[in-house]
Design an enzyme around this catalytic site. Sequence first.
Site, PDB file in Angstrom:
ATOM      1  NE  ARG A 104      -2.410   0.848   3.837  1.00 13.97           N
ATOM      2  CZ  ARG A 104      -3.445   1.048   4.584  1.00 13.97           C
ATOM      3  NH1 ARG A 104      -4.546   1.263   4.501  1.00 13.97           N
ATOM      4  NH2 ARG A 104      -2.619   1.745   5.874  1.00 13.97           N
ATOM      5  CB  THR A 108      -2.018   7.492  -2.958  1.00 13.03           C
ATOM      6  OG1 THR A 108      -1.398   5.924  -2.948  1.00 13.03           O
ATOM      7  CG2 THR A 108      -1.142   8.513  -3.450  1.00 13.03           C
ATOM      8  CG  ASP A 200       2.836  -2.408   8.780  1.00 14.21           C
ATOM      9  OD1 ASP A 200       3.047  -3.643   8.412  1.00 14.21           O
ATOM     10  OD2 ASP A 200       2.673  -1.555   8.200  1.00 14.21           O
ATOM     11  CG  ASP A 203       6.517  -3.063   9.100  1.00 12.77           C
ATOM     12  OD1 ASP A 203       7.394  -3.582   8.501  1.00 12.77           O
ATOM     13  OD2 ASP A 203       6.249  -1.745   9.306  1.00 12.77           O
TER      14      ASP A 203
END
Length: 209
Positions: A104, A108, A200, A203
Amino acid sequence: MAKFVVLDHPLIQHKMTIIRNKEIGTKVFREMVNEIAMLMAYEVTRDMPLEDVEVETPITTTIKKKLAGKKLAVVPILRAGLGMVDGIVNMIPAARIGHIGMYRDEETLEPVEYFVKLPEDIDQREVLIVDPMLATGGSANMAIDALKKRGAKFIKLVVLVSAPEGVKAVQAAHPDVDIYTAALDEGLNENGYIVPGLGDAGDRLFGTK
Ligand SMILES: O=P(O)(O)OC[C@H]1O[C@H](OP(=O)(O)OP(=O)(O)O)[C@H](O)[C@@H]1O
Ligand SMILES: O=c1cc[nH]c(=O)[nH]1
Ligand SMILES: [Mg+2]
């Protein structure tokens, strides 16, 4: 409209609470994600068709059931989806595995596709797309598009945490795709992260931050 199912079995809820905790390290995070995926596989495959088969027990011959019909493919959205593959394949060892690489864009929030490798007979398989996070829905929708473009017709999306925004986006673009989630959260923050979420997922799985 296809199914939208929150798999809130107590074992799943308990393990989800563990991985939401920011203090949990990579090892436990990885183990829990796989265990949750394994528990989800049990429910996601509940509607798999069965057929009769004759089996000879030590006592007699009898007619019992075995799995029939379409074969499965598990397709993780890289990277984070990889964390769910072993758990699911433990339950369904004959499943083929495809890969869709996508990240991603941080500004944006639009997904960018960077890799697609699928089993050749993907058009004849039931496909389980796996990804821990369904946030805006952009990545899931692009992955479903990529699969449909290559002939896949029977697709289920299996996620751990979903935001209502992502669920709506997938249902609007792909009303034929069943969605299974371990939790439906409140929404997205200004950076497109799910709240309360778990941060995340990629991660945390791979220790990259
Ligand atoms: O619904 P969306 O708004 O598209 O967001 C969800 C996507 O974001 C995360 O991947 P990420 O881009 O962080 O890539 P990674 O798995 O390599 O970390 C996650 O694993 C999903 O694929
Ligand atoms: O909360 C989120 C949103 C997108 N991707 C993640 O890994 N986490
Ligand atoms: Mg990530």
